[in-house]
Design an enzyme around this catalytic site. Structure first.
Site, PDB file in Angstrom:
ATOM      1  N   ARG A 159       0.967  -1.180  -0.061  1.00 36.25           N
ATOM      2  CA  ARG A 159       0.287  -0.076  -0.033  1.00 36.25           C
ATOM      3  C   ARG A 159       1.133   1.098  -0.090  1.00 36.25           C
ATOM      4  NH1 ARG A 159      -3.327  -3.024  -1.541  1.00 36.25           N
ATOM      5  NH2 ARG A 159      -5.416  -3.234  -0.669  1.00 36.25           N
TER       6      ARG A 159
ATOM      7  N   GLU B 268      -2.422   7.231  -4.825  1.00 31.92           N
ATOM      8  CA  GLU B 268      -3.006   6.933  -6.186  1.00 31.92           C
ATOM      9  C   GLU B 268      -4.329   6.991  -6.809  1.00 31.92           C
ATOM     10  OE1 GLU B 268      -1.671   2.796  -5.245  1.00 31.92           O
ATOM     11  OE2 GLU B 268      -3.804   2.081  -5.406  1.00 31.92           O
TER      12      GLU B 268
ATOM     13  N   ASP C 275       4.406  -0.147  -6.972  1.00 26.67           N
ATOM     14  CA  ASP C 275       3.128  -0.475  -7.721  1.00 26.67           C
ATOM     15  C   ASP C 275       2.087   0.107  -6.955  1.00 26.67           C
ATOM     16  OD1 ASP C 275       1.597  -2.192  -9.455  1.00 26.67           O
ATOM     17  OD2 ASP C 275       1.044  -3.345  -8.001  1.00 26.67           O
TER      18      ASP C 275
ATOM     19  N   HIS D 227      -0.719  -0.237  -9.790  1.00 25.08           N
ATOM     20  CA  HIS D 227      -1.468  -0.993  -8.760  1.00 25.08           C
ATOM     21  C   HIS D 227      -1.803  -2.259  -9.785  1.00 25.08           C
ATOM     22  CE1 HIS D 227      -3.623  -1.366  -4.695  1.00 25.08           C
ATOM     23  NE2 HIS D 227      -3.550  -2.448  -5.294  1.00 25.08           N
TER      24      HIS D 227
HETATM   25  P1  NAD Z   1      -1.200 -11.307   5.154  1.00 26.53           P
HETATM   26  O1  NAD Z   1      -2.273 -10.910   5.945  1.00 26.53           O
HETATM   27  O2  NAD Z   1      -1.363 -12.749   4.422  1.00 26.53           O
HETATM   28  O3  NAD Z   1       0.174 -10.802   5.469  1.00 26.53           O
HETATM   29  C1  NAD Z   1       0.492  -9.613   6.070  1.00 26.53           C
HETATM   30  C2  NAD Z   1       1.716  -9.853   6.961  1.00 26.53           C
HETATM   31  O4  NAD Z   1       1.974  -8.635   7.426  1.00 26.53           O
HETATM   32  C3  NAD Z   1       1.181 -10.741   8.242  1.00 26.53           C
HETATM   33  O5  NAD Z   1       2.123 -11.725   8.161  1.00 26.53           O
HETATM   34  C4  NAD Z   1       1.305  -9.899   9.320  1.00 26.53           C
HETATM   35  O6  NAD Z   1       1.474 -10.405  10.754  1.00 26.53           O
HETATM   36  C5  NAD Z   1       2.178  -8.767   9.080  1.00 26.53           C
HETATM   37  N1  NAD Z   1       2.062  -7.464   9.645  1.00 26.53           N
HETATM   38  C6  NAD Z   1       0.760  -6.998  10.060  1.00 26.53           C
HETATM   39  N2  NAD Z   1       1.355  -5.951  10.834  1.00 26.53           N
HETATM   40  C7  NAD Z   1       2.460  -5.728  10.837  1.00 26.53           C
HETATM   41  C8  NAD Z   1       3.500  -4.695  11.247  1.00 26.53           C
HETATM   42  N3  NAD Z   1       2.959  -3.856  12.008  1.00 26.53           N
HETATM   43  N4  NAD Z   1       4.753  -5.004  10.880  1.00 26.53           N
HETATM   44  C9  NAD Z   1       5.148  -5.906  10.235  1.00 26.53           C
HETATM   45  N5  NAD Z   1       4.420  -6.796   9.633  1.00 26.53           N
HETATM   46  C10 NAD Z   1       3.158  -6.618  10.105  1.00 26.53           C
HETATM   47  O7  NAD Z   1      -1.697 -10.544   3.652  1.00 26.53           O
HETATM   48  P2  NAD Z   1      -1.227 -10.502   2.237  1.00 26.53           P
HETATM   49  O8  NAD Z   1      -2.155 -11.345   1.173  1.00 26.53           O
HETATM   50  O9  NAD Z   1       0.370 -11.161   2.196  1.00 26.53           O
HETATM   51  O10 NAD Z   1      -0.934  -9.274   1.492  1.00 26.53           O
HETATM   52  C11 NAD Z   1      -0.137  -8.369   2.095  1.00 26.53           C
HETATM   53  C12 NAD Z   1      -0.712  -6.941   1.637  1.00 26.53           C
HETATM   54  O11 NAD Z   1      -0.340  -6.923   0.155  1.00 26.53           O
HETATM   55  C13 NAD Z   1      -2.154  -6.350   1.752  1.00 26.53           C
HETATM   56  O12 NAD Z   1      -2.290  -5.983   3.015  1.00 26.53           O
HETATM   57  C14 NAD Z   1      -2.362  -5.616   0.782  1.00 26.53           C
HETATM   58  O13 NAD Z   1      -2.029  -4.192   1.184  1.00 26.53           O
HETATM   59  C15 NAD Z   1      -1.115  -5.673  -0.464  1.00 26.53           C
HETATM   60  N6  NAD Z   1      -1.569  -6.127  -1.672  1.00 26.53           N
HETATM   61  C16 NAD Z   1      -1.532  -5.553  -2.696  1.00 26.53           C
HETATM   62  C17 NAD Z   1      -1.829  -6.050  -4.050  1.00 26.53           C
HETATM   63  C18 NAD Z   1      -1.312  -5.440  -5.241  1.00 26.53           C
HETATM   64  O14 NAD Z   1      -2.138  -5.373  -6.412  1.00 26.53           O
HETATM   65  N7  NAD Z   1      -0.320  -4.710  -5.312  1.00 26.53           N
HETATM   66  C19 NAD Z   1      -2.726  -6.984  -4.354  1.00 26.53           C
HETATM   67  C20 NAD Z   1      -3.214  -7.698  -3.138  1.00 26.53           C
HETATM   68  C21 NAD Z   1      -2.628  -7.300  -1.721  1.00 26.53           C
END
Ligand code: NAD
Length: 341
Positions: free
Chosen positions: A235, A264, A259, A296
Site C-alpha cells: 500500500r 494513487e 506498484d 497497482h
Molecule cells: P497477509 O495478511 O497474509 O500478510 C500480511 C503480513 O503482515 C502478516 O504476516 C502480518 O502479521 C504482517 N504484519 C501485520 N502488521 C505488521 C506490522 N506492524 N509490521 C510488520 N508486519 C506486519 O496479507 P497478504 O495477502 O500477504 O497481503 C499483504 C498486503 O499486500 C495487503 O495488506 C495489501 O495491502 C497488499 N496487496 C497488494 C496488491 C497489489 O495489487 N499490489 C494485491 C493484494 C494485496
C-alpha cells in the site's frame, strides 16, 4: 442478491459475469468510485462491492446504511479504505478476499526487482531505437544478496521463496512471525533495524495499518544501506513519499520500485495521458532514472481475477443464506502470538 459494483472496468465485468453463471446474483456495474457523492447510487442494493481506491469512511457508510446496504463486499485483500468501527455500529457486515493469488503480487514484486536491477525499461527502449550500447545498464547478481521481507504473510512468503531460489539470504520482520518463514533455508527473523541496515533489497508486504503508515520515513531510510533497492507492492502510504524522494536524491535509495502510491486514488486505473497531472510529487518521483512505477497491477493476472470473482460472489451467497462469513473483516486483528524481537 442485488449487488452494486463501484470502480468497475471491462475486466471486472467480464470476470464477474463469467463466474456469476454459477451464482445467479443480480449485478449492476458503476464506473465511478464509491465516495460521499456517489454512494446514493447504491440505493436499493443490499450488497455493495468495492475495490482498493473506493472510500467507505463514516460519511459514505452513513449514506449506504440509509440506502439499505447491509453488506460491503471488498474485492481486495486490503481493507484500509473501510471505517470498520462505523460499519459495525451501523450493522453493515464487511467481507473481503483474503487470498486470491499471492503469486500474482509476489511475482510482480520480483518483476520490479529484475526490471530495476537490469534496467529493462531502458534496455527495451534503447534497442527499439537501434541503440545497442550497454553504457548505464550495469546490474548486479541477485545471487548472494540479502533481501529484507517486511510482512511475511501470504505474499511475503511467496516472494521470500522466489528470492531464496535466486540464492539470496532472507531477513524477515513481522508483528506476527510464522514458523514457515524460518523453514526457508536462508531465512531468519530480525528486528526492523537489523533488517533495514543489512538488506540490499527491501520489499514491503505488510498491510497498511495506523502503526505501519509511513513505516518507511526519514528515520528508517537513514538506517538503510547506501544504494538499497526498495520495493512496495503493498500500500502506498507505507512509504512517506517526500522522505523517499530525499533518499533518492541523496543516493541512499539506489532503486525504487512501486506498484502503489499514497495518492494513487487520484491517478491509478484511469487513462490520464491527455491531461496535465497536478500531483507534483508523483511527477518528480517518476522523473528519476532509478524509479519504476506501475499502476497497482500486482493483482492483475487471469488467475487472480477469477479467484477474486469466485470468493466475492461466494461471500455474498453466504451472507444471503445467513451462513457464517468465513471472510468477514473485524475491527481489530487478533492479538500477536509472539512479539517480534
Ligand atoms: P497477509 O495478511 O497474509 O500478510 C500480511 C503480513 O503482515 C502478516 O504476516 C502480518 O502479521 C504482517 N504484519 C501485520 N502488521 C505488521 C506490522 N506492524 N509490521 C510488520 N508486519 C506486519 O496479507 P497478504 O495477502 O500477504 O497481503 C499483504 C498486503 O499486500 C495487503 O495488506 C495489501 O495491502 C497488499 N496487496 C497488494 C496488491 C497489489 O495489487 N499490489 C494485491 C493484494 C494485496
Amino acid at each position: 442478491m442485488k449487488i452494486a459494483f463501484f470502480s468497475t472496468k471491462s475486466y471486472d465485468r467480464q470476470s464477474f459475469e463469467a463466474v456469476n453463471a454459477s451464482y445467479q446474483h443480480e449485478l449492476t456495474f458503476f464506473d465511478v468510485q464509491l465516495n460521499e457523492k456517489t454512494a446514493v447510487l447504491a440505493a436499493g442494493f443490499p450488497a455493495v462491492c468495492l475495490f482498493v481506491n473506493d472510500t467507505a469512511d463514516a460519511a459514505v457508510l452513513d449514506v449506504l446504511a440509509s440506502c439499505g446496504t447491509r453488506l460491503l463486499a471488498l474485492r481486495s485483500a486490503g481493507f484500509n479504505n473501510v471505517d470498520l468501527q462505523r460499519a459495525a455500529a451501523l450493522g453493515i457486515k464487511v467481507v473481503r478476499v483474503p487470498a486470491y493469488s499471492p503469486y500474482a503480487v509476489a511475482e510482480h514484486a520480483v518483476a520490479l526487482v529484475l526490471t530495476l536491477n537490469r534496467k529493462l525499461y531502458k534496455a527495451y527502449n534503447r534497442v527499439r531505437d537501434d541503440n545497442f550500447s550497454l553504457e548505464g545498464l550495469l546490474g548486479f547478481d541477485l545471487y548472494g544478496c540479502t533481501v529484507g521481507v517486511v510482512g511475511t504473510g501470504k505474499i511475503g512468503m511467496v516472494f521470500a521463496r522466489i528470492m531464496h531460489g535466486f540464492g539470496c539470504s532472507l531477513l524477515g520482520y513481522d508483528a506476527y512471525p510464522n514458523t514457515q518463514f524460518e523453514a526457508i533455508g536462508s531465512a531468519r527473523y530480525a528486528s526492523l533495524t537489523e533488517l533495514l541496515s543489512n538488506s540490499d533489497i527491501i520489499s514491503l508486504h505488510c498491510p497498511l495499518l495506523p502503526e505501519t503508515r509511513h513505516l518507511i520515513n526519514t528515520s528508517t531510510i537513514a538506517q538503510m544501506k547506501s544504494g538499497v533497492m526498495l520495493i512496495n507492492t503493498s500500500r502506498g502510504a507505507l512509504i512517506d513519499t517526500t522522505a523517499a524522494i530525499a533518499g533518492i536524491k541523496s543516493g541512499k535509495i539506489g532503486y525504487l520500485g512501486i506498484d502503489v502510491y499514497e495518492q494513487e486514488d487520484e491517478l491509478f486505473f484511469q487513462d490520464l495521458s491527455d491531461t496535465i497531472i497536478q500531483d507534483d510529487t508523483f511527477q518528480l518521483l517518476q522523473s528519476f532514472p532509478n524509479v519504476v512505477i506501475t499502476a497497482h497491477q500486482g493483482f492483475f493476472t487471469r488467475n487472480a481475477l477469477e479467484n477474486i470473482a469466485t470468493t466475492t460472489l461466494s461471500n455474498i451467497t453466504d451472507f444471503e443464506r445467513g451462513q457464517s462469513l468465513q471472510n468477514e473483516v473485524f475491527e481489530r486483528p487478533p492479538a500477536p502470538l509472539k512479539a517480534v524481537v
